[in-house]
Design a protein around this motif. Sequence first.
Motif, PDB file in Angstrom:
ATOM      1  N   GLN A 297       1.361  -1.346  -0.089  1.00  0.00           N
ATOM      2  CA  GLN A 297       0.322  -0.543  -0.106  1.00  0.00           C
ATOM      3  C   GLN A 297       0.905   1.665  -0.216  1.00  0.00           C
ATOM      4  N   LEU A 298       0.791   2.434  -0.724  1.00  0.00           N
ATOM      5  CA  LEU A 298       1.039   3.365  -0.684  1.00  0.00           C
ATOM      6  C   LEU A 298       0.206   4.470   0.020  1.00  0.00           C
ATOM      7  N   PHE A 299       1.225   4.930   1.569  1.00  0.00           N
ATOM      8  CA  PHE A 299       0.426   6.168   2.484  1.00  0.00           C
ATOM      9  C   PHE A 299       1.352   7.353   2.364  1.00  0.00           C
ATOM     10  N   VAL A 300       0.806   8.213   2.291  1.00  0.00           N
ATOM     11  CA  VAL A 300       1.625   9.835   2.319  1.00  0.00           C
ATOM     12  C   VAL A 300       0.628  10.741   3.022  1.00  0.00           C
ATOM     13  N   ASN A 301       1.581  11.803   3.541  1.00  0.00           N
ATOM     14  CA  ASN A 301       1.431  12.573   4.551  1.00  0.00           C
ATOM     15  C   ASN A 301       1.789  13.841   4.109  1.00  0.00           C
ATOM     16  N   GLN A 302       0.727  14.888   3.670  1.00  0.00           N
ATOM     17  CA  GLN A 302       0.810  15.834   3.589  1.00  0.00           C
ATOM     18  C   GLN A 302       1.564  17.479   3.879  1.00  0.00           C
ATOM     19  N   ALA A 303       1.324  17.227   5.330  1.00  0.00           N
ATOM     20  CA  ALA A 303       1.644  17.883   6.520  1.00  0.00           C
ATOM     21  C   ALA A 303       3.229  17.624   6.926  1.00  0.00           C
ATOM     22  N   ALA A 304       3.435  16.221   6.734  1.00  0.00           N
ATOM     23  CA  ALA A 304       4.661  16.043   6.842  1.00  0.00           C
ATOM     24  C   ALA A 304       5.886  16.964   5.183  1.00  0.00           C
ATOM     25  N   ALA A 305       5.198  16.442   4.236  1.00  0.00           N
ATOM     26  CA  ALA A 305       5.623  16.940   2.934  1.00  0.00           C
ATOM     27  C   ALA A 305       5.907  18.381   3.154  1.00  0.00           C
ATOM     28  N   GLN A 306       4.508  19.525   3.290  1.00  0.00           N
ATOM     29  CA  GLN A 306       4.714  20.797   3.416  1.00  0.00           C
ATOM     30  C   GLN A 306       6.359  21.348   4.784  1.00  0.00           C
ATOM     31  N   LYS A 307       6.241  20.390   5.767  1.00  0.00           N
ATOM     32  CA  LYS A 307       7.243  20.443   6.814  1.00  0.00           C
ATOM     33  C   LYS A 307       8.752  20.452   6.323  1.00  0.00           C
ATOM     34  N   GLN A 308       8.501  19.102   5.541  1.00  0.00           N
ATOM     35  CA  GLN A 308      10.130  18.713   5.354  1.00  0.00           C
ATOM     36  C   GLN A 308      10.541  19.364   3.445  1.00  0.00           C
ATOM     37  N   GLY A 309       9.793  20.435   3.041  1.00  0.00           N
ATOM     38  CA  GLY A 309      10.010  21.186   1.955  1.00  0.00           C
ATOM     39  C   GLY A 309       9.911  20.328   0.516  1.00  0.00           C
ATOM     40  N   VAL A 310       8.185  19.514   0.607  1.00  0.00           N
ATOM     41  CA  VAL A 310       8.316  18.980  -0.745  1.00  0.00           C
ATOM     42  C   VAL A 310       7.033  18.916  -1.045  1.00  0.00           C
ATOM     43  N   THR A 311       7.380  19.079  -2.488  1.00  0.00           N
ATOM     44  CA  THR A 311       4.954  19.852  -3.004  1.00  0.00           C
ATOM     45  C   THR A 311       4.985  17.999  -3.494  1.00  0.00           C
ATOM     46  N   LEU A 312       3.874  17.541  -2.953  1.00  0.00           N
ATOM     47  CA  LEU A 312       3.136  16.395  -3.570  1.00  0.00           C
ATOM     48  C   LEU A 312       2.530  16.428  -4.939  1.00  0.00           C
ATOM     49  N   SER A 313       2.899  15.146  -6.150  1.00  0.00           N
ATOM     50  CA  SER A 313       2.548  15.455  -7.092  1.00  0.00           C
ATOM     51  C   SER A 313       0.837  15.395  -7.450  1.00  0.00           C
ATOM     52  N   GLN A 314       0.071  15.709  -7.380  1.00  0.00           N
ATOM     53  CA  GLN A 314      -1.374  15.163  -7.924  1.00  0.00           C
ATOM     54  C   GLN A 314      -1.394  13.436  -7.964  1.00  0.00           C
ATOM     55  N   ALA A 315      -0.160  12.805  -8.658  1.00  0.00           N
ATOM     56  CA  ALA A 315      -0.449  11.143  -9.487  1.00  0.00           C
ATOM     57  C   ALA A 315      -0.041  11.115  -7.950  1.00  0.00           C
ATOM     58  N   LEU A 316       0.627  11.338  -7.000  1.00  0.00           N
ATOM     59  CA  LEU A 316       0.990  10.331  -6.365  1.00  0.00           C
ATOM     60  C   LEU A 316      -0.468  10.746  -5.554  1.00  0.00           C
ATOM     61  N   LEU A 317      -1.432  11.646  -4.978  1.00  0.00           N
ATOM     62  CA  LEU A 317      -2.059  11.625  -3.855  1.00  0.00           C
ATOM     63  C   LEU A 317      -2.946  10.936  -4.145  1.00  0.00           C
ATOM     64  N   ASP A 318      -3.455  10.989  -6.164  1.00  0.00           N
ATOM     65  CA  ASP A 318      -4.357  10.196  -6.369  1.00  0.00           C
ATOM     66  C   ASP A 318      -3.777   8.637  -6.118  1.00  0.00           C
ATOM     67  N   ALA A 319      -2.614   8.174  -6.101  1.00  0.00           N
ATOM     68  CA  ALA A 319      -3.372   6.750  -6.064  1.00  0.00           C
ATOM     69  C   ALA A 319      -2.452   6.081  -4.301  1.00  0.00           C
ATOM     70  N   ALA A 320      -2.611   6.897  -3.876  1.00  0.00           N
ATOM     71  CA  ALA A 320      -2.656   6.708  -2.132  1.00  0.00           C
ATOM     72  C   ALA A 320      -3.622   6.208  -1.816  1.00  0.00           C
ATOM     73  N   ALA A 321      -3.413   5.196  -0.716  1.00  0.00           N
ATOM     74  CA  ALA A 321      -4.169   4.288  -0.480  1.00  0.00           C
ATOM     75  C   ALA A 321      -4.789   4.907   0.966  1.00  0.00           C
ATOM     76  N   GLU A 322      -4.191   5.698   1.365  1.00  0.00           N
ATOM     77  CA  GLU A 322      -4.678   6.755   2.322  1.00  0.00           C
ATOM     78  C   GLU A 322      -3.424   8.256   2.523  1.00  0.00           C
ATOM     79  N   VAL A 323      -3.977   9.118   2.914  1.00  0.00           N
ATOM     80  CA  VAL A 323      -3.232  10.886   2.708  1.00  0.00           C
ATOM     81  C   VAL A 323      -4.075  10.810   3.729  1.00  0.00           C
ATOM     82  N   ILE A 324      -2.559  10.980   4.281  1.00  0.00           N
ATOM     83  CA  ILE A 324      -3.096  12.585   6.367  1.00  0.00           C
ATOM     84  C   ILE A 324      -2.396  13.445   5.511  1.00  0.00           C
ATOM     85  N   GLN A 325      -3.489  14.033   6.469  1.00  0.00           N
ATOM     86  CA  GLN A 325      -3.845  15.872   5.745  1.00  0.00           C
ATOM     87  C   GLN A 325      -2.565  16.717   7.318  1.00  0.00           C
TER      88      GLN A 325
END
Length: 325
Positions: A297-325
């Motif tokens: 499974q693919l999990f992504v964390n948008q809040a962590a991405a912002q804190k660590q200086g990364v912008t996640l692509s929409q394709a990656l977000l769409d592929a995730a089984a769970e997106v943590i805000q």
Amino acid sequence: MLQFARKKWLPLAALTLTMAAPLASVAAEQKSVAVTAIVEHPALDAVRDGVRDALAQAGYESGKNLKWQYQSAQGNTGTAAQIARKFIGDQPDVIVAIGTPSAQAVVAGSKRIPLAFSAVTDPVEAQLVKSWEASGTNVTGVSDLLALDKQMELVKQIVPDATRIGMVYNPGEANSVVVVKQLKELLPSLGMTLVEAAAPRSVDVGSAARSLVGKVDAIYTSTDNNVVSAYESLVKVGNDARIPLIASDTDSVKRGAIAAIGVNYRDLGVQTGRIVVRILEGEKPGDITPETSQNLQLFVNQAAAQKQGVTLSQALLDAAAEVIQ
């Protein structure tokens, strides 16, 4: 009156014997499972709970027809060996060892009591079994082995320009040593290099991570038990230094990694538990081929991405089984 009392007593005795028979049968059918884990953290706890769920689904319930024991070594290999000796002395029907050091401790202590390992990355390299075929011994189980090329693809998706990949790991854990070796072979073909930082104890994780600041473009974390048990200290370094963290354990994403493609550890535990059931019902562990999990499974964390200086692509977000805000 005396004749009546004697006639009434005889059927009562027969009834008592009839009732005793099923009780004796239940006692005879009771099974015992002893579970040991190298440390407690969300992934390994999920494995333990999954094992228990699978046993319950098969009709084995603690306090009824199942004696269930669980002990954690709290990250200490010496304690793992003590637990292994204790469980071997108890002679359960099956020992479940979660994590490589715990499994190694049981294998070192017994060649007879059935062992089902779980959350072991490479049971061959860890010398639990000789190959990925049925062992012919008292050992079988389920690995959480992951394809590292897919892991590095995820790193590239998140940090496209990354060339220096940091990894904090315990050099005393066979799981992690295997991953380091494989990454050293793989990364050059991807135009990347590995920068290592040793953390022999959980308390070393934070300082090991700090030693990577300014030297790496991203940090990749495997299922190293020391690192996962102290993941918050790694996250603090990643957030403070704006170094992207990419994990192989999906529970680590909930704790502050940007993303992970990994196994579902509850499912891994259920898979292990089904092997335990097969052993309890008469199969020999040496006849059961070790398994891996294909449920990634693919999990992504948008809040962590912002804190660590990364912008996640929409394709990656769409592929995730769970997106943590």
